[in-house]
Design a protein around this motif. Structure first.
Motif, PDB file in Angstrom:
ATOM      1  N   ILE A 223     -44.378 -56.765   1.784  1.00  0.00           N
ATOM      2  CA  ILE A 223     -43.816 -55.917   0.730  1.00  0.00           C
ATOM      3  C   ILE A 223     -43.823 -54.459   1.167  1.00  0.00           C
ATOM      4  CG2 ILE A 223     -44.210 -55.091  -1.633  1.00  0.00           C
ATOM      5  CD1 ILE A 223     -45.287 -57.931  -2.271  1.00  0.00           C
ATOM      6  N   ALA A 226     -41.145 -53.791   3.784  1.00  0.00           N
ATOM      7  CA  ALA A 226     -39.792 -53.788   3.219  1.00  0.00           C
ATOM      8  C   ALA A 226     -39.567 -52.606   2.284  1.00  0.00           C
ATOM      9  CB  ALA A 226     -39.524 -55.092   2.485  1.00  0.00           C
ATOM     10  N   ILE A 228     -40.586 -52.258  -0.780  1.00  0.00           N
ATOM     11  CA  ILE A 228     -40.190 -52.755  -2.099  1.00  0.00           C
ATOM     12  C   ILE A 228     -40.604 -51.804  -3.211  1.00  0.00           C
ATOM     13  CG2 ILE A 228     -40.441 -54.669  -3.722  1.00  0.00           C
ATOM     14  CD1 ILE A 228     -38.841 -55.295  -1.191  1.00  0.00           C
ATOM     15  N   THR A 229     -41.805 -51.244  -3.108  1.00  0.00           N
ATOM     16  CA  THR A 229     -42.303 -50.406  -4.208  1.00  0.00           C
ATOM     17  C   THR A 229     -42.061 -48.917  -3.986  1.00  0.00           C
ATOM     18  OG1 THR A 229     -44.490 -50.343  -3.166  1.00  0.00           O
ATOM     19  CG2 THR A 229     -44.084 -52.076  -4.805  1.00  0.00           C
ATOM     20  N   VAL A 241     -40.501 -54.142 -10.044  1.00  0.00           N
ATOM     21  CA  VAL A 241     -39.856 -54.366  -8.749  1.00  0.00           C
ATOM     22  C   VAL A 241     -40.545 -55.484  -7.983  1.00  0.00           C
ATOM     23  CG1 VAL A 241     -38.935 -52.025  -8.603  1.00  0.00           C
ATOM     24  CG2 VAL A 241     -41.209 -52.504  -7.669  1.00  0.00           C
ATOM     25  N   LEU A 242     -41.876 -55.587  -8.120  1.00  0.00           N
ATOM     26  CA  LEU A 242     -42.585 -56.688  -7.464  1.00  0.00           C
ATOM     27  C   LEU A 242     -42.175 -58.028  -8.077  1.00  0.00           C
ATOM     28  CD1 LEU A 242     -46.220 -55.300  -7.000  1.00  0.00           C
ATOM     29  CD2 LEU A 242     -44.575 -55.892  -5.208  1.00  0.00           C
ATOM     30  N   ASP A 244     -39.311 -58.785  -9.499  1.00  0.00           N
ATOM     31  CA  ASP A 244     -37.961 -59.121  -9.026  1.00  0.00           C
ATOM     32  C   ASP A 244     -38.003 -59.634  -7.589  1.00  0.00           C
ATOM     33  OD1 ASP A 244     -36.930 -58.378 -11.448  1.00  0.00           O
ATOM     34  OD2 ASP A 244     -36.291 -56.379 -10.800  1.00  0.00           O
ATOM     35  N   TYR A 245     -38.837 -59.014  -6.758  1.00  0.00           N
ATOM     36  CA  TYR A 245     -38.938 -59.444  -5.360  1.00  0.00           C
ATOM     37  C   TYR A 245     -39.501 -60.862  -5.270  1.00  0.00           C
ATOM     38  CZ  TYR A 245     -40.419 -59.705  -0.508  1.00  0.00           C
ATOM     39  OH  TYR A 245     -40.597 -60.117   0.794  1.00  0.00           O
ATOM     40  N   THR A 248     -36.990 -63.488  -6.182  1.00  0.00           N
ATOM     41  CA  THR A 248     -36.069 -63.752  -5.071  1.00  0.00           C
ATOM     42  C   THR A 248     -36.746 -64.584  -3.992  1.00  0.00           C
ATOM     43  OG1 THR A 248     -34.949 -61.654  -5.496  1.00  0.00           O
ATOM     44  CG2 THR A 248     -34.600 -62.668  -3.346  1.00  0.00           C
ATOM     45  N   LYS A 249     -37.978 -64.274  -3.700  1.00  0.00           N
ATOM     46  CA  LYS A 249     -38.717 -64.953  -2.631  1.00  0.00           C
ATOM     47  C   LYS A 249     -38.990 -66.419  -2.978  1.00  0.00           C
ATOM     48  CE  LYS A 249     -42.959 -64.589   0.124  1.00  0.00           C
ATOM     49  NZ  LYS A 249     -42.244 -64.526   1.421  1.00  0.00           N
TER      50      LYS A 249
END
Length: 285
Positions: A223, A226, A228-229, A241-242, A244-245, A248-249
């Protein structure tokens, strides 16, 4: 007419005729001979439907198969021709404190009653089969809908029961021609399917996140790498946001709260370690 209770003697017409029974009463010294008879009325003689006639919806009789409906009409027609006929004659006397009974039954009534009983037994069996078939169809439909809902990403991502029920209701609307009973049954099926699908989704999510929980450090590093946060400056924003990630994962499986808390704690610990070692801080808090 005295009612038989306890020990008694029962003689029927095929063993002793009426004249012989009267002679027997005389030989036994009986002073009183009782006599009675039953008269046939065809009303309610064949009733396959024991449901409340005031309830809505078709009665059991209205749902009879064509052959069964014709058989029912034949039985009722045969019964109507016997209105007022004697079905049985009974005589009795007391001798030495023992009740002696004699009964003669009309052969037509015995036959008609046997046909009625056979029809009702066959109808009950057929009705049970229809009920079982209808239940099996509803259960198969419920399982089909549950499997489809569990495969839907939007349904998997939902975490509240009401939201899941709304998704299911919108995805499976009732037929436009459904009557009140059919509408209620449809709603029960869809609602039950939504609960079953939720159980499937939650079970799969537990397995997925249990495996991920064993590798929190690699996940946190993934994370961070990438970004992400990056830009999420509040706890709520980071959770969003975590989440949503992770959706997807994991192909749409929402993370349990305890997993999200542990992941954020692990990332916070990594951030603090990075600060302590002079590494580049991450915007996690």
């Amino acid at each position: 007419m005295p009612e038989p209770g306890g020990s008694h003697v029962l003689l029927e017409e095929d063993v002793v005729n009426a004249e012989e029974f009267i002679a027997l009463a005389h030989r036994c010294g009986a002073r009183v001979l009782y006599y009675d008879h039953d008269v046939f009325t065809p009303d309610d003689f064949v009733l396959p439907d024991d449901a409340d006639p005031l309830t809505d919806g078709p009665t059991v009789e209205e749902q009879l198969a064509p052959d069964a409906a014709r058989q029912l009409q034949r039985l009722r027609k045969a019964a109507s021709r016997r209105w007022g006929h004697v079905t049985a004659v009974v005589m009795c006397f007391m001798a030495e404190g023992l009740l002696h009974l004699w009964i003669a039954r009309a052969a037509w009534h015995t036959q008609l009653t046997a046909e009625r009983d056979l029809f009702l037994a066959e109808h009950a069996s057929a009705q049970d089969t229809r009920v079982e078939d209808a239940h099996a169809r509803r259960e198969a439909e419920r399982q089909r809908i549950a499997a489809e809902l569990a495969d839907d990403r939007e349904f998997r991502a939902a975490t509240k029961r009401g939201h899941r029920q709304d998704i299911a209701a919108l995805a499976y609307p009732p037929p436009a021609t459904a009557d009140p009973d059919e509408l209620r049954q449809h709603q029960l099926t869809v609602s039950g399917a939504a609960r079953d699908a939720a159980d499937l989704v939650e079970g799969t999510a537990r397995r997925i996140y249990t495996n991920l929980e064993h590798d929190l450090d690699p996940l946190a590093l993934e994370i961070e790498s990438a970004g992400i946060t990056h830009g999420a400056t509040t706890v709520a924003a980071r959770k969003l946001v975590l989440g949503d990630y992770l959706l997807t994962k994991t192909d749409g499986y929402a993370p349990p709260k305890h997993f999200m808390d542990r992941l954020m704690l692990r990332m916070q610990a990594r951030r603090q370690t990075g600060r302590h070692t002079g590494g580049e801080p991450l915007p996690l808090g």
